[in-house]
Design a protein around this motif. Structure first.
Motif, PDB file in Angstrom:
ATOM      1  N   GLY A 247       0.817  -1.204   0.000  1.00 38.41           N
ATOM      2  CA  GLY A 247       0.000   0.000   0.000  1.00 38.41           C
ATOM      3  C   GLY A 247       0.853   1.258   0.000  1.00 38.41           C
TER       4      GLY A 247
ATOM      5  N   LYS B 180       0.482   5.392   0.930  1.00 36.13           N
ATOM      6  CA  LYS B 180      -0.370   6.376   1.586  1.00 36.13           C
ATOM      7  C   LYS B 180      -0.362   7.692   0.793  1.00 36.13           C
TER       8      LYS B 180
ATOM      9  N   TYR C  44      -4.261   2.867  13.653  1.00 38.69           N
ATOM     10  CA  TYR C  44      -3.757   2.721  12.278  1.00 38.69           C
ATOM     11  C   TYR C  44      -3.130   1.347  11.979  1.00 38.69           C
TER      12      TYR C  44
ATOM     13  N   MET D 245      -4.057  -1.360   9.043  1.00 37.59           N
ATOM     14  CA  MET D 245      -3.048  -1.897   8.120  1.00 37.59           C
ATOM     15  C   MET D 245      -3.040  -3.429   8.156  1.00 37.59           C
TER      16      MET D 245
ATOM     17  N   ASP E 283      -5.832  -4.519   6.079  1.00 36.99           N
ATOM     18  CA  ASP E 283      -5.509  -4.409   4.641  1.00 36.99           C
ATOM     19  C   ASP E 283      -4.873  -5.709   4.153  1.00 36.99           C
TER      20      ASP E 283
ATOM     21  N   GLN F  46       8.277  -0.205   8.230  1.00 34.86           N
ATOM     22  CA  GLN F  46       6.941  -0.811   8.332  1.00 34.86           C
ATOM     23  C   GLN F  46       6.981  -2.243   8.855  1.00 34.86           C
TER      24      GLN F  46
END
Ligand code: TRP
Length: 347
Positions: free
Chosen positions: A7, A9, A130, A134, A137, A152
């Protein structure tokens, strides 16, 4: 086939760092060898102060740049997170599996929230949660691999922990994903501050090359990159981070190797000039394709609409399974009706 999810942002303009560090590999490798999904994670852009018009603009631009960088909708799935409700549906369930202590330990949260509080600002609750979104996701698609930078990996670890915990408590539901660090040596650093990453979130930066920078702007930024004291061109990441960064960028753009390139150059000026030219050449086709795509917004919208449909079809059964496993009754007796029950009855 391995399923890959990543992903981006839409909080800033995409940079050379995003391209060399991630996007190029998605286009050249990941979309061919795996079942890959690439998502503009627009909901994540709302976790900090934001301007709605800017988020809209950057989301469209981000998606267009993913396509311009070579992602092919026939080979992979490109879509916007907010177009697929499964992300937020699953996020709530995962909030019921994660703990608040786990959230507060996240390094990125501590850093961002700390900075915001120092400025006397308030921290959105969504910044805390958040990493759960994620995780959703990733888990909603049963992704095996998540290609992300090392900033990450802690978030992907959390997604793993939540998957394992959920499966253990409620029965096997999720694939346990793993982070795959980018293989290319290109960890592009800020040209003005080579100790920090060329991130997109810092605002206007003379040290940041944006994918849509005009060639003269790219040249100026590279020519003004800070170099280190001394004048020999040596590849030494610790001692000469500025020069090492230029060598890495040049190597990534030309397919060379930073170590051996270092012996070719005897002055910083020549190294900068060739690096500038190489970056301009790498960006040229991406920018040309971006211009074409901008001239055909209906095409881009169509790709995103179809991408969202494909993504939904993948995520829906997984998230429905999680809803049932955790103790929620299905809304329909048929678990995955093609059409809502009412419509079916009316036919
Ligand atoms: N948190 C990531 C970043 O800041 C973006 C992101 C959101 C992401 N959801 C994801 C990355 C799922 C990989 C997989 O860069």
């Amino acid at each position: 086939m391995t399923r890959v999810f990543s992903g981006v942002k839409p909080t800033g303009h995409l940079t050379l760092g995003n391209y060399l560090g991630a996007m190029r590999r998605w286009a050249e490798v990941d979309q061919h060898g795996s079942d890959a999904l690439f998502c503009i994670v627009d909901l994540h852009a709302l976790t900090v102060d934001h301007d709605p018009a800017r988020v809209r603009r950057l989301s469209r631009q981000g998606a267009t740049l993913l396509l311009a960088s070579g992602l092919d909708p026939r080979l992979c799935t490109v879509f916007l997170q907010s177009h697929v409700d499964e992300h937020t549906r699953l996020s709530y369930l995962l909030e019921c599996v994660a703990t608040d202590g786990e959230m507060r330990r996240m390094i990125q949260y501590k850093e961002k929230a700390g900075r915001e509080r120092e400025r006397g600002g308030s921290v959105r609750l969504s910044l805390l949660t958040y990493p759960v979104l994620m995780a959703a996701d990733i888990l909603a698609y049963g992704a095996d691999e998540v290609p992300v930078g090392d900033d990450q990996t802690q978030h992907v670890e959390l997604a793993r922990d939540l998957a394992v915990r959920f499966n253990h408590r409620y029965g096997h539901t999720f694939v346990v994903p793993k982070a795959t660090p980018p293989q290319v040596a290109a960890r592009v650093m800020n040209l003005q501050a080579p100790a920090s990453k060329m991130g997109k979130s810092e605002d206007a930066g003379p040290g940041i090359v944006y994918l849509l920078d005009e060639p003269e702007v790219v040249r100026r930024k590279v020519m003004r990159a800070v170099t280190d004291s001394g004048s020999e061109v040596e590849y030494d990441r610790e001692g000469r981070p500025g020069v090492a960064n230029l060598l890495e960028i040049l190597a990534a753009c030309t397919g060379g190797n930073p170590e051996s390139l270092s012996s070719v150059y005897h002055s910083y000026g020549a190294l900068k000039k060739d690096t500038a030219d190489a970056v301009v050449e790498v960006l040229r086709p991406v920018q040309a394709r971006h211009r074409e795509l901008c001239a055909d917004p209906a095409y881009v919208e169509g790709v995103l609409r179809e991408g969202a449909e494909k993504a939904r079809a993948m995520a829906r059964p997984i998230v429905d399974t999680a809803y049932r496993a955790i103790g929620l009754l299905p809304a329909h007796t048929d678990a995955h009706p093609e059409k809502p029950a009412v419509l079916n009855a009316a036919r």
